[in-house]
Design an enzyme around this catalytic site. Structure first.
Site, PDB file in Angstrom:
ATOM      1  N   ILE A  96      26.487  36.774   5.922  1.00 22.24           N
ATOM      2  CA  ILE A  96      26.843  35.651   5.051  1.00 22.24           C
ATOM      3  C   ILE A  96      27.357  34.428   5.827  1.00 22.24           C
ATOM      4  CG2 ILE A  96      29.184  36.530   4.578  1.00 22.24           C
ATOM      5  CD1 ILE A  96      28.881  35.541   1.690  1.00 22.24           C
ATOM      6  N   ASP A 125      25.886  42.375   6.895  1.00 23.42           N
ATOM      7  CA  ASP A 125      26.259  41.283   6.010  1.00 23.42           C
ATOM      8  C   ASP A 125      26.339  40.018   6.870  1.00 23.42           C
ATOM      9  OD1 ASP A 125      27.580  39.395   4.457  1.00 23.42           O
ATOM     10  OD2 ASP A 125      28.786  40.886   3.398  1.00 23.42           O
ATOM     11  N   TYR A 183      36.728  42.573   5.771  1.00 25.62           N
ATOM     12  CA  TYR A 183      37.016  41.754   4.590  1.00 25.62           C
ATOM     13  C   TYR A 183      37.694  42.598   3.509  1.00 25.62           C
ATOM     14  CZ  TYR A 183      35.625  39.604   0.100  1.00 25.62           C
ATOM     15  OH  TYR A 183      35.596  39.105  -1.182  1.00 25.62           O
ATOM     16  N   LYS A 211      28.841  30.468   1.756  1.00 26.70           N
ATOM     17  CA  LYS A 211      29.628  30.010   2.916  1.00 26.70           C
ATOM     18  C   LYS A 211      28.911  28.907   3.692  1.00 26.70           C
ATOM     19  CE  LYS A 211      32.390  33.423   1.864  1.00 26.70           C
ATOM     20  NZ  LYS A 211      33.650  33.173   1.153  1.00 26.70           N
TER      21      LYS A 211
END
Length: 459
Positions: free
Chosen positions: A232, A230, A145, A272
């Site tokens: 998410i 992570d 990202y 998200k």
């Protein structure tokens, strides 16, 4: 300028990448089907807008919660005065339940190990502050990202060591790639404090396999370092294989879990999965008491407002609703992803096979004028300005192979996605015919031909 700090006067924020530049171009000329049909379509934003109607109908059915009422009487005073940076226990309890639910209840979570943060961005940064000193490093598998260059490094002074994954094995993590990145860090005299992975991956849209997670755990044990996972996108997994959390792997591990247990940290957010990035609700989950204590103190610099906590604690406590929401959201994401994949296929473009996320990792290598990052940048500019699509080039995600792009599909209407696909088809058709054209074929002829295609598309 000399009166400012070096932070304020130096351009080290990481926002000079093409990822952010594309956003700025979109903001100058945003697409609208009626007001601005020739504008730029935003396909660089990983936002989940497909299930808003479900959230809105829940809000309509629960006006008391929206009106900050509790058992018929106002909770306004209580919420307006609440300022404990530990967060509302009710929300923390619902969040750990939600985490377990998304993981098929294969891992247990306790709310005392959870730290609330104003989104995943501060959650990742706080963990950097807790686990590393300035000048120390974290290994990140590529592509990753683009915002991590800002989130992890800008204020903390922590370095990122990219671990290069390759298309030859579908960008999967290997023991040798981990070892190579570690050796690279040593050559640069960087002390490695951990590895940060995004699972499911942004930008790849794939879940990590148990094999990869086991490589990661073995590596972290061997080097005596931390793992940040992570997660998410864990609720966006719409296809098999199912999501496997790092927690599950450590629980099952043949190695002594206790050796690594307090060096595993999870980052999560409702941005998200629930599609509420504006609510700024993130969290750190850690088995390390010292990390939880320090992170809780640091969270006071970015708290979640108490009315947001109250609203979400009530929404998440409606278990019937959350089950239906997750199921329906995943169904819609799968359908929308299939629309993107078939639209791109129609334009002669293939994607990495994916099962999660709000985007696809798209192979445009055949459209490059040469196999270089300069050619990738040229192609990106043409797609941005000529085709009117803001997509993220692989170089902004630190991909080591030119020609890959991330394209998002869940932040727009179905009609807008269809316009984007028609534009892409027109572009690839005209590009291919330009390549087939003899050397005498002029740029003017190409532009004329392309504009004709675009006119057809925007009719």
């Amino acid at each position: 300028m000399h009166m400012l700090s070096t932070k304020a006067s130096k351009d080290s924020h990481g926002e000079d990448s093409s990822y952010f530049l594309g956003w700025r171009e979109y903001e100058k000329n945003p697409f609208h089907p009626i007001q601005n049909p020739a504008g730029i379509i935003q396909m660089g934003l990983a936002e989940n807008q497909l299930s808003f109607d479900l959230l809105e109908s829940w809000l309509q059915r629960n006006p008391d919660i929206v009106g900050l009422k509790k058992d018929g009487s106002s909770a306004f005073r209580e919420l307006a005065l609440f300022q404990d940076y530990h967060g509302l226990p009710a929300l923390k309890k619902e969040l750990v339940d939600f985490l377990a639910k998304l993981r098929g209840n294969r891992s247990k979570f306790v709310y005392e190990k959870l730290v609330l943060t104003a989104g995943a961005t501060p959650a990742n940064e706080i963990l950097m502050f807790c686990l590393a000193d300035p000048g120390e490093a974290f290994i990140l598998p590529t592509p990753y990202y683009p915002g991590f260059d800002r989130d992890l490094k800008w204020r903390t002074g922590v370095e990122i060591v990219p671990m290069h994954c390759s298309s030859s094995n579908g960008f999967r993590i290997t023991s040798s790639a981990l070892e190579q990145a570690y050796q690279q860090a040593q050559k640069q005299n960087l002390k490695v404090k951990g590895v940060l992975v995004t699972n499911p991956s942004n930008p790849l849209g794939i879940t990590m396999s148990k094999k990869e997670l086991n490589h990661l755990v073995a590596f972290a044990i061997d080097k005596d370092i931390h793992i940040i996972s992570d997660e998410i996108y864990s609720g966006t997994v719409f296809d098999s294989p199912r999501f496997v959390s790092i927690m599950e792997v450590v629980n099952e591990s043949s190695v002594d879990g206790a050796v690594i247990w307090n060096r595993i940290h999870i980052v999560y957010s409702l941005s998200k999965d629930l599609g509420v990035p504006g609510f700024r609700v993130g969290m750190i989950y850690s088995n390390n008491e010292k990390v939880v204590a320090a992170a809780t103190k640091m969270s006071s610099f970015g708290l979640v407002s108490s009315q947001t906590q109250y609203l979400l604690a009530n929404l998440l406590s409606d278990k019937k609703f959350t089950s239906k929401y997750i199921e329906e959201s995943q169904r819609r994401l799968k359908r929308r992803k299939e629309m993107l994949v078939s639209g791109l296929k129609n334009a002669g473009i293939r994607c990495l096979k994916s099962n999660a996320g709000l985007f696809c990792w798209v192979d445009l290598r055949h459209l490059l004028s040469s196999s270089t990052f300069e050619a990738e940048k040229e192609l990106w500019k043409r797609i941005l300005w000529e085709v009117g699509l803001n997509i993220s080039p692989g170089s902004s995600c630190h991909c080591s192979e030119p020609g890959w792009f991330r394209i998002c599909f869940a932040n727009m209407s179905e009609d807008t996605l269809q316009v984007a696909m028609l534009r892409m088809k027109a572009f690839t058709d005209s590009t291919v015919s330009t390549i087939q054209c003899s050397n005498n074929c002029t740029q003017q002829q190409y532009v004329k031909q392309y504009k004709f295609y675009l006119k057809k598309v925007n009719c």
